[in-house]
Enzyme design. Structure first.
Site, PDB file in Angstrom:
ATOM      1  N   ASP A   1       0.837  -1.199   0.000  1.00 39.14           N
ATOM      2  CA  ASP A   1       0.000   0.000   0.000  1.00 39.14           C
ATOM      3  C   ASP A   1       0.877   1.256   0.000  1.00 39.14           C
ATOM      4  OD1 ASP A   1      -2.313   1.804   0.757  1.00 39.14           O
ATOM      5  OD2 ASP A   1      -3.290  -0.136   0.919  1.00 39.14           O
TER       6      ASP A   1
ATOM      7  N   HIS B   1      -3.775   6.090   3.344  1.00 39.37           N
ATOM      8  CA  HIS B   1      -4.475   4.867   2.936  1.00 39.37           C
ATOM      9  C   HIS B   1      -3.842   3.601   3.536  1.00 39.37           C
ATOM     10  CE1 HIS B   1      -5.857   1.744   0.045  1.00 39.37           C
ATOM     11  NE2 HIS B   1      -6.894   2.538  -0.172  1.00 39.37           N
TER      12      HIS B   1
ATOM     13  N   SER C   1     -11.315  -0.710  -0.587  1.00 38.32           N
ATOM     14  CA  SER C   1     -10.012  -0.689   0.071  1.00 38.32           C
ATOM     15  C   SER C   1     -10.162  -0.882   1.568  1.00 38.32           C
ATOM     16  CB  SER C   1      -9.323   0.651  -0.152  1.00 38.32           C
ATOM     17  OG  SER C   1      -8.684   0.679  -1.390  1.00 38.32           O
TER      18      SER C   1
END
Ligand SMILES: *[C@@H]1O[C@H](CO)[C@@H](O)[C@H](O)[C@H]1NC(C)=O
Ligand SMILES: *[C@@H]1O[C@H](CO)[C@@H](O)[C@H](O)[C@H]1NC(C)=O
Ligand SMILES: *[C@@H]1O[C@H](CO)[C@@H](O)[C@H](O)[C@H]1NC(C)=O
Ligand SMILES: *[C@@H]1O[C@H](CO)[C@@H](O)[C@H](O)[C@H]1NC(C)=O
Ligand SMILES: *[C@@H]1O[C@H](CO)[C@@H](O)[C@H](O)[C@H]1NC(C)=O
Ligand SMILES: *[C@@H]1O[C@H](CO)[C@@H](O)[C@H](O)[C@H]1NC(C)=O
Ligand SMILES: *[C@@H]1O[C@H](CO)[C@@H](O)[C@H](O)[C@H]1NC(C)=O
Ligand SMILES: *[C@@H]1O[C@H](CO)[C@@H](O)[C@H](O)[C@H]1NC(C)=O
Length: 753
Positions: A145, A215, A516
């Site tokens: 990620d 994220h 996600s």
């Protein structure tokens, strides 16, 4: 009454989707080259030497300056067999003609696709999966990620034992990422940027695993974050934040760079290869390739995950967030991955706008209402137009804002972390507000903030998120759903909650939506199941999660698809919603190994050159001896039936393995046949007498000779299910049936299982 001293600006615009285009900086670009090792001459000591010589041979007979010499960015051995290199199109074409080169594909961009959720999933401290697995202790979750914010309290290691002895990874330090950034929770941190720099240009970011976007931190803490008291975004979703596998270890592989989190597939394959080499147990991929992949062999994430599966690693990936674009949008669909869609939980972030004419309109917000309270003062309203661009408009001099979303239902509204007091309302309500403004000389309004609402006061949950990507897929239609809407998890200290440069706020936790966010929930569950059943294959764990999932909401009704407001289908929710406490004890599993997947690839017409990209060892490929009569014969925990005519019959064989606690078990079949399909199962009773015993059954689907009415997108479809039960276990699989129609959809769906 109103004191219009400050103009209260209404800024109307629609959410726009951003696409990142990259300037072509040179004629050379990155290519991923898959190579057959059976051709490697013994003279080369290493694969790298051989690859260098291959590249050298391309340039030796032409006049090129040293500066433009092709260079190898990565040598792949764990996630693929081959290399990534910066070469010209001419050289790429030359490579394609070499007999030992399996494929040459241009690099492409990859995209990034909780306090309350563990409770909603039914996980408790008192009994069941959490205490049974010591909360996933010693299971290692690899997260590919945007890196990690290691100072977040979600990654504390109090109460953790030493790093597992078999761990082969390490903590790669950088100027802003000292060795102390890793601990007994974050046990590995690596970063990959060669592909990114080749594509985007020399980067300005510090080279380290530190997360600038947020994220990666969010996903890692959702899957394996430690327990943290008093977490929340301002006062929203306040409570104890815990990852699903809170005692699991986290290994970080950063491939997304900058605040806008851009990355390339060449770096992602390198990261997955490193994770395999390091010894992760679970791989969490909240990412997808941009664009659609027409075949598994064109999908580099599918190839890399195949290699991970061969090593016993459970690979979980997000289904994508392009559901609003309709059918066939699901990503990451190879059968050896577990694909995760997104659904709502029983939590809302609510607000109201009170218009001067007495009307009350419901909306959603993540504005910091501690500073606002309920302000009885009304302010004048102004339409400032449809400002495209910044979602969090600070401009226009207003003291507050209303954002009109294109959503039609209030529960579809995305609550946003507005920089100034703000509220999101539906399209219809936006028109009401506009006509009110038109109807009076001094339009006024005020906003009331309601904060977090949990439980019975919210609409029933789960419901399928409108953005969650939809099936069917031309290759494999099954997807699975998990919570993915408005999830609170840890956030980076490098960006504000809006991730915009002008947003100088810093928060420890942030609330995001997306597949996600749902993917790491199932990654956490995968870690708990891996701990509970160390000897199970990835396919067994996937089967356990799929066959025990449920298809109703907390009010007992069928799952609702929020994009239509109507009943959802397996194209949207796959097998159903995960049920962790049931998944740990599924009774029976549909198991698969590498040979089964190779036979599956044979059955969809792939040749040995194509299949060798997946399996490094060509001796494993023999499509004549190891094939399936149809791709639907893969021992998969779901059924997809493609009728060739209105009178067709299709028969599949399935094998079930007894993994229940009782050695002797009698399972009986129950069928809920799709409309216009007759389903025959033989035998209808399975009598197991040993642990891990396997028994097979045949299932035939016969189309009732009747004209089918095509639904939207020209397909004629109906849905059903089959369930094996011994009274306490329910091993359920969805059935999808398709019929041919005039548009020739049948041709496209031949490869569907
Ligand atoms: C390379 O350049 C030299 C000098 O410019 C020239 O004589 C030679 O023919 C060139 N070789 C090729 C393969 O183009
Ligand atoms: C680095 O910063 C410079 C100047 O701001 C900018 O032109 C360049 O595009 C940046 N590079 C990348 C890879 O973003
Ligand atoms: C605001 O007012 C509503 C009633 O209109 C009330 O339910 C809510 O608790 C109030 N919020 C705060 C933060 O005072
Ligand atoms: C309402 O908001 C205005 C502007 O922010 C502020 O001046 C006023 O004190 C607030 N009133 C209350 C009761 O909080
Ligand atoms: C408001 O008035 C403007 C100008 O008269 C008009 O263009 C617009 O359509 C009106 N909007 C609504 C929602 O009535
Ligand atoms: C194998 O299949 C690929 C993809 O369809 C094709 O491009 C290639 O030519 C085939 N190779 C052989 C040897 O048939
Ligand atoms: C494998 O089976 C498929 C049908 O399921 C068929 O199309 C293919 O030709 C078979 N491959 C070989 C090598 O027999
Ligand atoms: C299923 O069908 C195949 C092919 O007709 C047959 O060989 C096999 O014995 C059947 N299996 C069972 C369990 O009936």
């Amino acid at each position: 009454m109103a004191t219009p001293s400050l103009p209260f600006s209404f800024i109307f615009f629609f959410l726009t989707l951003f696409t990142c285009s990259t300037p072509t900086l040179s004629k050379k670009s990155t290519y991923i080259i898959h190579v057959s090792h059976s051709h490697k001459p013994a003279t080369f000591a290493s694969a790298h030497e051989w690859y260098s010589s291959i590249l050298h041979s391309l340039t030796s007979n032409s006049n090129t300056s040293t500066k433009s010499k092709p260079n190898i960015l990565y040598t792949y051995s764990h996630s693929a067999t081959g290399f990534a290199a910066r070469i010209s199109t001419t050289h790429a074409n030359k490579l394609r003609r070499l007999p030992f080169v399996l494929s040459v594909v241009p690099d492409q961009m990859v995209e990034l696709t909780t306090t309350h959720t563990p409770g909603f999933l039914g996980l408790t401290d008192k009994s069941g999966l959490w205490p049974r697995t010591s909360y996933g202790s010693d299971i290692i979750i690899g997260v590919v990620d945007s890196g990690i914010w290691p100072e977040s309290v979600s990654f504390h290691d109090q109460g953790f034992s030493d790093v597992p002895a078999n761990w082969r990874g390490f903590c790669e330090v950088g100027p802003d990422f000292p060795a102390s950034s890793c601990n007994k929770k974050i046990i590995g941190a690596r970063f990959f940027y060669e592909g990114y720099e080749t594509k985007v240009g020399r980067m300005n970011e510090t080279k380290s695993a530190r997360d600038e976007n947020g994220h990666g931190t969010h996903c890692a803490s959702t899957a394996g974050g430690s327990a943290v008291r008093n977490a929340g975004y301002h006062r929203y979703a306040f409570g104890e934040a815990r990852g699903v596998a809170l005692m699991a270890r986290i290994a970080v592989y950063k491939v997304f760079w900058g605040k806008s989190a851009r990355g390339t597939i060449a770096d992602a394959i390198a990261a997955i290869g490193q994770a395999i080499e390091d010894g992760v147990h679970v791989l969490s991929l909240s990412i997808s390739t941009s664009g659609s992949n027409s075949d598994y062999y064109n999908d580099q994430l599918a190839i890399a995950s195949f290699r991970a599966m061969q090593k016993g690693i459970l690979v979980l990936a997000s289904a994508g967030n392009t559901g609003r674009q309709g059918s066939f949008t699901v990503k990451n669909i190879s059968p050896w991955m577990l694909t995760v869609a997104a659904s709502s939980i029983d939590r809302q972030f609510s607000a109201q706008i009170l218009l001067g004419d007495g009307r009350v309109i419901k909306g959603s917000t993540l504005s910091d209402f501690r500073k606002l309270k309920n302000n009885s003062t009304s302010y004048s309203l102004l339409i400032t137009g449809q400002a495209a661009g910044s979602t969090f408009c600070i401009a226009a001099g207003g003291i507050g804002m209303v954002l009109v979303d294109r959503a039609r239902l209030v529960e579809n509204l995305e609550p946003l972390p507005f920089v100034i007091p703000g509220i999101t309302v539906t399209h219809t309500d936006g028109n009401h507000i506009k006509s009110y403004i038109n109807s009076t000389t001094y339009p006024v309004a005020s906003i009331v903030f309601k904060g977090t609402i949990i439980g019975p006061a919210t609409p029933s949950a789960p419901r399928l998120a409108p953005f969650s990507s939809r099936g069917p897929n031309k290759i494999t239609p099954e997807i699975l759903t998990a919570p993915g809407v408005n999830i609170l998890a840890a956030w980076t200290g490098a960006s504000g909650p809006t991730a915009l440069d002008i947003d100088t706020r810093r928060v420890g936790y942030n609330i995001l939506s997306g597949t996600s966010m749902s993917c790491p929930h199932v990654s956490g569950l995968g870690a708990l199941l891996r701990k509970a059943h160390p000897s199970w294959s990835s396919a067994s764990i996937k089967s356990a999660i799929m066959t025990t999932s449920y298809n109703h909401d907390n009010a007992g009704n069928n799952l609702i698809d929020l994009s239509t407001g109507r009943q959802s289908s397996p194209f949207v929710h796959g097998s159903g919603h995960i049920d962790p406490e049931k998944a740990v004890d599924p009774g029976l599993v549909y198991d698969l190994d590498t040979n089964d997947y190779v036979a599956f690839l044979c059955s969809i017409g792939y040749n040995s050159t194509t299949i060798e990209q997946f399996v490094q060892d060509p001796s494993m490929i023999n499509c004549r001896a190891n094939n399936l009569s149809s791709p639907g014969d893969l021992n998969y925990p779901s059924f997809s039936v493609v009728f060739k005519s209105l009178k067709d019959t299709i028969t599949y064989t399935r094998v079930l393995k007894n993994v229940g606690s009782s050695v002797r078990a009698v399972y009986q079949v129950r069928v809920s046949a799709p409309e216009n399909v007759r389903v025959d199962v033989f035998p209808t009773l399975l009598l197991f007498s040993e642990y891990q015993q396997t028994l097979s059954y045949n299932i035939s689907f016969t189309s009732v000779d009747k004209v089918q009415t095509p639904t939207s997108n020209g397909l004629s479809i109906s849905f059903g299910s089959i369930e094996w039960t011994d009274g306490s276990h329910h091993v359920r699989s969805p059935i999808t049936a398709y019929w041919p129609n005039k548009q020739g959809v049948q041709e496209d769906l031949v490869a569907t299982i």
